[in-house]
Design a protein around this motif. Structure first.
Motif, PDB file in Angstrom:
ATOM      1  N   PRO A  58      60.197  -6.140  47.920  1.00 25.13           N
ATOM      2  CA  PRO A  58      61.599  -5.369  47.750  1.00 25.13           C
ATOM      3  C   PRO A  58      61.873  -5.207  46.154  1.00 25.13           C
ATOM      4  CG  PRO A  58      61.880  -7.416  48.766  1.00 25.13           C
ATOM      5  CD  PRO A  58      60.391  -7.690  48.286  1.00 25.13           C
ATOM      6  N   GLY A  59      62.350  -3.755  46.044  1.00 27.18           N
ATOM      7  CA  GLY A  59      62.450  -3.241  44.829  1.00 27.18           C
ATOM      8  C   GLY A  59      61.271  -2.755  44.175  1.00 27.18           C
ATOM      9  N   LEU A  60      60.244  -2.798  44.624  1.00 27.24           N
ATOM     10  CA  LEU A  60      58.986  -2.114  44.342  1.00 27.24           C
ATOM     11  C   LEU A  60      58.117  -1.443  45.224  1.00 27.24           C
ATOM     12  CD1 LEU A  60      57.684  -5.246  42.120  1.00 27.24           C
ATOM     13  CD2 LEU A  60      58.681  -3.046  41.272  1.00 27.24           C
ATOM     14  N   GLY A  61      57.566  -1.958  46.106  1.00 28.60           N
ATOM     15  CA  GLY A  61      56.862  -1.515  47.296  1.00 28.60           C
ATOM     16  C   GLY A  61      57.810  -0.858  48.182  1.00 28.60           C
ATOM     17  N   ASP A  62      58.980  -1.237  48.420  1.00 35.57           N
ATOM     18  CA  ASP A  62      59.892  -0.641  49.395  1.00 35.57           C
ATOM     19  C   ASP A  62      60.351   0.743  49.256  1.00 35.57           C
ATOM     20  OD1 ASP A  62      61.724  -1.243  47.452  1.00 35.57           O
ATOM     21  OD2 ASP A  62      63.094  -2.507  48.756  1.00 35.57           O
ATOM     22  N   ALA A  92      53.951  -1.075  41.595  1.00 32.79           N
ATOM     23  CA  ALA A  92      53.275  -1.187  42.758  1.00 32.79           C
ATOM     24  C   ALA A  92      52.400  -0.025  43.234  1.00 32.79           C
ATOM     25  CB  ALA A  92      54.444  -1.215  43.904  1.00 32.79           C
ATOM     26  N   THR A  93      51.102  -0.200  43.051  1.00 30.61           N
ATOM     27  CA  THR A  93      50.003   0.735  43.294  1.00 30.61           C
ATOM     28  C   THR A  93      49.449   0.649  44.884  1.00 30.61           C
ATOM     29  OG1 THR A  93      49.604   0.674  41.034  1.00 30.61           O
ATOM     30  CG2 THR A  93      48.009   2.076  42.687  1.00 30.61           C
ATOM     31  N   ILE A  94      49.540  -0.737  45.180  1.00 36.14           N
ATOM     32  CA  ILE A  94      48.661  -0.949  46.437  1.00 36.14           C
ATOM     33  C   ILE A  94      49.526  -0.443  47.723  1.00 36.14           C
ATOM     34  CG2 ILE A  94      47.939  -2.838  48.047  1.00 36.14           C
ATOM     35  CD1 ILE A  94      47.433  -4.363  45.596  1.00 36.14           C
TER      36      ILE A  94
END
Lengths: 236, 229
Positions: free
Chosen positions: A163-167, A208-210
């Motif tokens: 949450p907050g990055l990948g989302d 978050a790159t992945i």
């Protein structure tokens, strides 16, 4: 139903007796006497279990239809988001084709394609796919393509990314996912189908790159799968 | 006085002294798992509050029926049933909210604080007290979740209550604030270790406040004697 006074009186008396019995039985003193007894304990545990099963069973049965309806609405909404309503006049959810997708690593062995038709001719297709290798579990997505394989829209249906990055792959949180629109296997080379860090044209997120990398790769695989079955899908 | 002595004590215990997290050190699993943002913390807090109040009430209501030897399986059964009911009903009738909170609802079953309250309080107290205790414990837990979520969110992303409107509705859009504009982000705080670190700070803070309060309560005479010695 009319009861004559005598029967009614008898019934009322009987009910009063039962009520009195239950009231006495539920007295804390009486229950304290019963509690150490094995048959009481067995009965109580069974009673609670029975009550729980009845409650859950009744709730489940009475809400199943509503929940199915809600899920249908969800599907409908995501279908509408990736395929513009002006492109079709049929019921997408009924007009489907299921094709094997085991070799393309897009989540399922078989993928159901929703066919959008106008006057009987396929104008667009839409299917769910998934990036099985997301940062923390599969990222489930849906995409809509026109009959030439250009992306009309991609949306994320469910994921467990940070949450907050990948989302930020969710359209509610960032418009990153809209950057797929208009692209296809024809107007981008295979090396362009990647995030910028890997030499492609799609943005990654700070921290978050992945998540975006795997989303782009899965979308690419989805397009390849469509291309392999394009003839069959657009002329069913 | 608005509340009687007993009720005031239950409230103070639930929110501060015997707080689920600070006092009992329970429920750390759901606590650390969902508090990446203040909004998630609030969601989990509200869901827990509802279930703990209901389970406290139900267990208190049937407390004379439950023999001590088999109380644990019955409590677990009751709590699991309640959580599943809330899960099903929300999925059917509050579907939008369920899509945001759905993940947290199932997590409540693993919350040992519920079993703790059932065992320590609800199984021995009248229904009204048990309901009040559940409400206050839930409120205390919610406050910690929101505080921890807020601190982690500010330090990891520079925002506060991001996406609160998805949970509470469009009218709560004003809650969403960017605290630090153009913040580069501090990933560690959004990840599980950040939860542990921030929780440690919170617990230290609570202890310091308690110490200050305790000092203030020491009678003046006693305090003098102590310093003279």
């Amino acid at each position: 139903m009319k009861l004559d006074p005598a029967t009614r009186q008898r019934l009322q008396d009987k009910i009063a007796v039962y009520r009195e019995f239950i009231k006495n039985w539920l007295e804390p003193a009486n229950l304290a006497r019963l509690r150490p007894r094995l048959e009481f304990q067995t009965g109580i545990l069974a009673g609670f279990a029975l009550l729980a099963s009845i409650l859950l069973g009744v709730t489940n049965c009475s809400t199943q239809g509503t929940i199915q309806q809600r899920l249908d609405e969800d599907l409908n909404k995501s279908l509408q988001e990736v395929v513009p309503a002006s492109l079709y006049d049929n019921d997408l959810r009924q007009d489907t084709l299921t094709i094997s997708s085991a070799d393309y690593n897009i989540g399922a062995d078989k993928t159901t394609v929703y066919l959008a038709k106008k006057a009987g001719k396929v104008t667009a297709v839409c299917f769910k796919f998934s990036a099985p290798d997301g940062y923390s579990g599969p990222i489930n997505m849906i995409m809509g393509l026109d009959r030439d394989g250009n992306i009309l829209g991609v949306r994320v249906l469910g994921h467990k990314e940070t949450p907050g990055l990948g989302d930020k792959i969710e359209v509610a949180k960032s418009d990153w996912i809209l950057s797929f629109v208009g692209h296809s296997l024809d107007n981008l080379t295979s090396s362009q189908w990647a995030v910028k860090k890997d030499g492609g044209i799609f943005d990654q997120f700070a921290g978050a790159t992945i998540t975006p990398r795997k989303s782009v790769q899965a979308t690419y695989r989805g397009l390849q799968w469509f291309k392999a079955h394009q003839a069959q899908l657009i002329n069913p | 006085m608005l509340l009687s002595e007993t009720y005031r004590k239950i409230a103070i215990d639930g929110i501060w002294n015997n707080n689920i997290v600070f006092g009992q050190n329970l429920a750390l699993c759901p606590l650390l798992a969902v508090t990446g943002t203040a909004t998630n913390g609030l969601g989990m807090g509200i869901a827990t509050l509802v279930v703990i109040t209901a389970s406290n009430g139900l267990i208190s209501l049937t407390r004379h029926l439950i023999p001590g030897e088999i109380r644990i399986p019955i409590f677990v059964l009751l709590i699991a049933t309640l959580v599943t009911l809330v899960d099903i009903l929300m999925n059917a009738w509050a579907h939008e909210l369920y899509k945001v909170l759905g993940l947290f609802i199932a997590l409540i079953v693993t919350n040992c604080a519920l079993l703790g309250r059932a065992e320590a309080f609800a199984s021995k107290q009248p229904v009204k007290d048990a309901l009040w205790d559940g409400l206050m414990m839930g409120l205390g837990f919610t406050l910690v979740l929101v505080a921890l979520g807020g601190l982690r969110e500010i330090s990891s992303a520079g925002t506060l209550f991001a996406n609160a409107s998805l949970l509470l509705g469009e009218s709560f859009k004003f809650l969403e604030v960017t605290v630090i504009p153009n913040y580069k982000g501090f990933l560690l705080m959004a990840l599980p270790p950040g939860g542990f670190i921030m929780l440690a700070f919170l617990i230290v803070g609570k202890r310091l406040i308690d110490q200050k309060l305790a000092l203030r309560k020491v009678p003046v005479a006693l305090f003098h004697e102590a310093t003279i010695e």
